[in-house]
Design an enzyme around this catalytic site. Sequence first.
Site, PDB file in Angstrom:
ATOM      1  N   ARG A  27       0.818  -1.211   0.000  1.00  0.00           N
ATOM      2  CA  ARG A  27       0.000   0.000   0.000  1.00  0.00           C
ATOM      3  C   ARG A  27       0.851   1.260   0.000  1.00  0.00           C
ATOM      4  NH1 ARG A  27      -5.200  -1.035   2.445  1.00  0.00           N
ATOM      5  NH2 ARG A  27      -5.133   1.018   3.362  1.00  0.00           N
ATOM      6  N   TRP A  75       2.754   6.464   5.965  1.00  0.00           N
ATOM      7  CA  TRP A  75       2.986   7.224   4.740  1.00  0.00           C
ATOM      8  C   TRP A  75       2.829   8.679   5.156  1.00  0.00           C
ATOM      9  CZ3 TRP A  75       0.184  10.364   1.229  1.00  0.00           C
ATOM     10  CH2 TRP A  75       0.738  10.472  -0.038  1.00  0.00           C
ATOM     11  N   ASN A  99      -4.443   5.673  11.655  1.00  0.00           N
ATOM     12  CA  ASN A  99      -4.566   5.986  10.221  1.00  0.00           C
ATOM     13  C   ASN A  99      -5.573   7.111  10.068  1.00  0.00           C
ATOM     14  OD1 ASN A  99      -2.897   3.942   9.543  1.00  0.00           O
ATOM     15  ND2 ASN A  99      -4.445   2.640   8.582  1.00  0.00           N
ATOM     16  N   GLY A 100      -5.355   7.981   9.092  1.00  0.00           N
ATOM     17  CA  GLY A 100      -6.307   9.067   8.861  1.00  0.00           C
ATOM     18  C   GLY A 100      -5.692  10.400   9.242  1.00  0.00           C
ATOM     19  N   LYS A 482       0.570   5.263 -16.181  1.00  0.00           N
ATOM     20  CA  LYS A 482       1.353   4.071 -15.832  1.00  0.00           C
ATOM     21  C   LYS A 482       2.836   4.366 -15.980  1.00  0.00           C
ATOM     22  CE  LYS A 482      -0.811   2.350 -14.142  1.00  0.00           C
ATOM     23  NZ  LYS A 482      -2.205   2.459 -13.848  1.00  0.00           N
ATOM     24  N   HIS A 501      -3.149  22.318 -31.004  1.00  0.00           N
ATOM     25  CA  HIS A 501      -3.610  23.497 -30.266  1.00  0.00           C
ATOM     26  C   HIS A 501      -2.639  23.896 -29.158  1.00  0.00           C
ATOM     27  CE1 HIS A 501      -7.333  23.525 -32.477  1.00  0.00           C
ATOM     28  NE2 HIS A 501      -7.427  22.225 -32.262  1.00  0.00           N
TER      29      HIS A 501
HETATM   30  C1  F6R Z   1      -2.611   4.329 -10.539  1.00  0.00           C
HETATM   31  C2  F6R Z   1      -3.405   4.085  -9.367  1.00  0.00           C
HETATM   32  C3  F6R Z   1      -4.120   5.248  -8.736  1.00  0.00           C
HETATM   33  C4  F6R Z   1      -5.513   4.797  -8.266  1.00  0.00           C
HETATM   34  C5  F6R Z   1      -6.188   5.913  -7.484  1.00  0.00           C
HETATM   35  C6  F6R Z   1      -7.587   5.529  -7.051  1.00  0.00           C
HETATM   36  O1  F6R Z   1      -1.994   3.186 -11.000  1.00  0.00           O
HETATM   37  O2  F6R Z   1      -3.500   2.994  -8.899  1.00  0.00           O
HETATM   38  O3  F6R Z   1      -4.206   6.332  -9.596  1.00  0.00           O
HETATM   39  O4  F6R Z   1      -6.263   4.441  -9.376  1.00  0.00           O
HETATM   40  O5  F6R Z   1      -5.429   6.213  -6.345  1.00  0.00           O
HETATM   41  O6  F6R Z   1      -7.575   4.384  -6.280  1.00  0.00           O
HETATM   42  P1  F6R Z   1      -8.840   3.465  -6.114  1.00  0.00           P
HETATM   43  O7  F6R Z   1      -9.156   2.872  -7.428  1.00  0.00           O
HETATM   44  O8  F6R Z   1      -8.428   2.411  -5.109  1.00  0.00           O
HETATM   45  O9  F6R Z   1      -9.946   4.330  -5.618  1.00  0.00           O
END
Ligand code: F6R
Length: 602
Positions: A27, A75, A99-100, A482, A501
């Site tokens: 994560r 994080w 968390n939060g 990506k 443009h």
């Molecule tokens: C890119 C990626 C992020 C998630 C975004 C939303 O590869 O994984 O851009 O798409 O953080 O996350 P979800 O889909 O879990 O709400």
Amino acid sequence: MCGIVGYIGPKEKKEILLDGLQELEYRGYDSAGIAIIEGKKLHNFKAIGKLKNLREKTKNYTSEGFGISIGHTRWATHGKPTELNAHPHLGAYSYVVHNGIIENYQELKEELQAEGVNFLSQTDTETIVHLFEKYHNRSNDAFPAFKETIERLEGAYGILLITEAAPDMIFFAKNGSPMLIGFDNEDVYFASSDTPLIGKAKEVYYLEDGEYGYVKDGQVHLFNKNEEIGFTKQTLTADKALAQKDGYRFFMEKEIYEQSRVMGETMMGRVLDDGIALDELDKDFFEDINAIKICACGTSYHSALTSAYLFERIAKIRCDIEIASEFRYKEPLLTGDTLFITISQSGETADTLEALKMAKRAGLKSLSICNVDNSSIVRESDAAILTRAGIEKGVASTKAFATQTMVLWMLALYVGQERNSISSDILRQEIDAMLHTPKALIVTDKLHAKLHRLSKRYLHGHGFFFIGRDIFFPLALEGALKLKEISYLHAEGYPAGEMKHGPIALADSELFTIALMPKTMHYDKIKSNVEELSARDATICAISPEPFDLADDFVQTQYSSHPMVEFFEMMVVTQLLALEISIRLGNDVDMPRNLAKSVTVE
Ligand code: F6R
């Protein structure tokens, strides 16, 4: 993003915590820590960087006998990733993980500082442990002190707290950040998602917002407001083997290869010979619905953008797409005949979840498209369609995007079918194309080797433009996302017709254009857009079934009769290109710098 684990019982605690944190590693985090209390003995270890640093620090320690324990991967939000800012945070005799975000922490901190409390970290979390000790010092009763603490907090939290003052209890609270309790006889576990509990707990309970309580003597005492409440456990059924790498170098690589198989699962029982069946939706789900609004973030937002073309073209229903973090503050006009759809891999993305809550407050019917059952977004929605992609561990989303897009395509057909806006002939043609999708997603050795070879030419330059038209524009956005996520190279997605443009000013031989040139959709239009770039000496990598003279590099895809089949095949090409470039640059493909898999803060 941040992860929490906890355990109370007689088993060895260090390994339970470290194993649990390992499961949450994907994560994203930048420091980690654990705290264990065994009788009168307190142990606390923290390390910045990867978990192996924490393992190294704890290698000479093993817990003994009954005890209480908590762990965390952080994080950074408030304060840099340092050991002092890492959780668990220590008061005089208690530890907390969280968390939060505690929104009123500044005010609480000032209050505590004025009373002589000394803060060691820059975090919002540290206020929780000091507040708890303030109340505990007054009452000498741990649970009322914890309750009083929680009542003072504003914002989102999942909290575990342990204290020397009650060495046989763990205190917990949840509001807006996920948390679940795992059970195995007398052993009780905690985690912020179910993966750390697989193989340990047999049953789980997913806490709801506003719930808090404590564990003592193997019993969970759960409260909401001032009442002790009952709860029902669920069996934990996930299969851990699915979450391993199976010989691939990276989870992302494995997940790209898995797409063909999981797509079959996404369609199973839903794509029938002559129609789409979505048992998740009541028969009258679309009654009184005249428009669709979709909210999501990142990759999920790109799948939403793709679907807007499909909803309007196939189902003839108005469809607007919004980035969740923008939607939340724009004071949107919402009308009761709009279906509000959220898309999320994790089901925990803070902005998407809050957007959903806003729409619900405005009285809209809601539907989520999600990969994680029981996640906050699924539980908050009136109905949910699960994407069935299986656990996605690579931070860069691949199979989640593919399956989200498939579910949305199915939903567009379903709406068309329910509203009679699609003929049975067209419906059959669409279904036929759907059934060809798993084949289009197969990664052949030849294709992978080609992208591996090509990638060495794209490690420098001053940027990439991924360009496409129609549904291939969101795919261009996704291809660029990506690449930038895992290569750290600058990449943008653009509608091909927009290049002239403005962006074409950047064109020179060091500008790499990845051109998505499907044969089934506006081929001549995009061809002339690419010719304009080529005339300005941009380096062109064309992805198309049709050979293209002006391409410096060419990846040939299959001729197909349907744009969505071309879409999925080109999606795989862009994923492999990003993967191979990132590997050549020596980056950590699965855990790219600064990124988190599940973004549970605003
Ligand atoms: C890119 C990626 C992020 C998630 C975004 C939303 O590869 O994984 O851009 O798409 O953080 O996350 P979800 O889909 O879990 O709400």
